[in-house]
Design a protein around this motif. Structure first.
Motif, PDB file in Angstrom:
ATOM      1  N   SER A 174      -4.164  11.161  -8.641  1.00  0.00           N
ATOM      2  CA  SER A 174      -4.497  11.611  -7.278  1.00  0.00           C
ATOM      3  C   SER A 174      -5.562  10.724  -6.648  1.00  0.00           C
ATOM      4  O   SER A 174      -5.579  10.536  -5.431  1.00  0.00           O
ATOM      5  N   SER A 234       2.590   1.627  -3.442  1.00  0.00           N
ATOM      6  CA  SER A 234       1.616   2.050  -4.443  1.00  0.00           C
ATOM      7  C   SER A 234       1.286   3.531  -4.305  1.00  0.00           C
ATOM      8  O   SER A 234       1.173   4.247  -5.304  1.00  0.00           O
ATOM      9  N   ARG A 235       1.143   4.006  -3.084  1.00  0.00           N
ATOM     10  CA  ARG A 235       0.847   5.436  -2.870  1.00  0.00           C
ATOM     11  C   ARG A 235       2.042   6.313  -3.256  1.00  0.00           C
ATOM     12  O   ARG A 235       1.857   7.395  -3.810  1.00  0.00           O
ATOM     13  N   ARG A 295       0.828  -1.205   0.000  1.00  0.00           N
ATOM     14  CA  ARG A 295       0.000   0.000   0.000  1.00  0.00           C
ATOM     15  C   ARG A 295       0.867   1.262   0.000  1.00  0.00           C
ATOM     16  O   ARG A 295       0.588   2.222  -0.708  1.00  0.00           O
ATOM     17  N   LEU A 333      -3.749   8.095  -5.096  1.00  0.00           N
ATOM     18  CA  LEU A 333      -2.959   8.591  -3.973  1.00  0.00           C
ATOM     19  C   LEU A 333      -3.827   8.807  -2.739  1.00  0.00           C
ATOM     20  O   LEU A 333      -3.462   8.401  -1.636  1.00  0.00           O
ATOM     21  N   LEU A 388      -6.096   1.303  -4.988  1.00  0.00           N
ATOM     22  CA  LEU A 388      -4.664   1.403  -5.253  1.00  0.00           C
ATOM     23  C   LEU A 388      -4.391   1.118  -6.723  1.00  0.00           C
ATOM     24  O   LEU A 388      -5.150   0.408  -7.376  1.00  0.00           O
TER      25      LEU A 388
END
Length: 168
Positions: free
Chosen positions: A150, A91-92, A88, A153, A158
């Motif tokens: 975004s 991915s962000r 996670r 984000l 994800l």
């Protein structure tokens, strides 16, 4: 869904439809050009130029929709091997980097677009075509891609599923 959200989504899908229609035009123009050459004819210069413009428009207008649909090529091999929490985070971070790059490219594209308008630049290969009609695609597409990245984000979804391989 608010009016702004509906309008934004309609714009995103309209851009994707124009991109798809441009792909059809590219197919038609290439087939026509090759057929004419095989028949000993000289294709019109605008046929080749419109295909060049079409490649730019197809790429730029279709890219934001691909981001929304997770249709861009990315490799899940590394993220599939990571634990859930770390996946996670990665991915962000990737989404944040994508937003940053898209914002910079939208800003530089807007600067180029405004410069083309200020100078009154034309592309003069096959016909006089205002250059700003080409460069408007940069701030528009990269700006919308920044919004779409975004969503990965800041939203629940994800970019990376954590599943390696093809899943279609």
């Amino acid at each position: 869904m608010t009016a702004i959200s509906r309008t934004y989504t309609a714009l995103l899908y309209a851009m994707a439809i124009v991109s798809g229609a441009t792909l059809v035009w590219l197919m038609v123009s290439v087939i026509a050009s090759v057929t004419m050459r095989n028949l000993g004819l000289q294709p019109a210069a605008w046929l080749f130029t419109s295909a060049e413009y079409g490649i730019l428009y197809m790429t730029m207008l279709g890219a934001p929709w691909l981001v929304r649909e997770k249709g861009h090529v990315h490799i899940e091999l590394v993220t599939a091997a990571l634990p859930e929490v770390l996946r996670r985070i990665v991915s962000r971070v990737v989404a944040a980097a994508c937003v940053l790059v898209c914002v910079i490219l939208a800003w530089k594209g807007a600067d180029l677009f405004l410069t083309n308008i200020e100078r009154g630049d034309f592309d003069t290969r096959a016909y006089y075509y205002p250059r700003w009609l080409l460069t408007i695609a940069f701030p528009l597409s990269f700006g919308i891609m920044a919004i779409e990245f975004s969503r990965f984000l800041f939203g629940r979804d994800l970019m990376h599923s954590g599943e390696a391989g093809i899943h279609e």
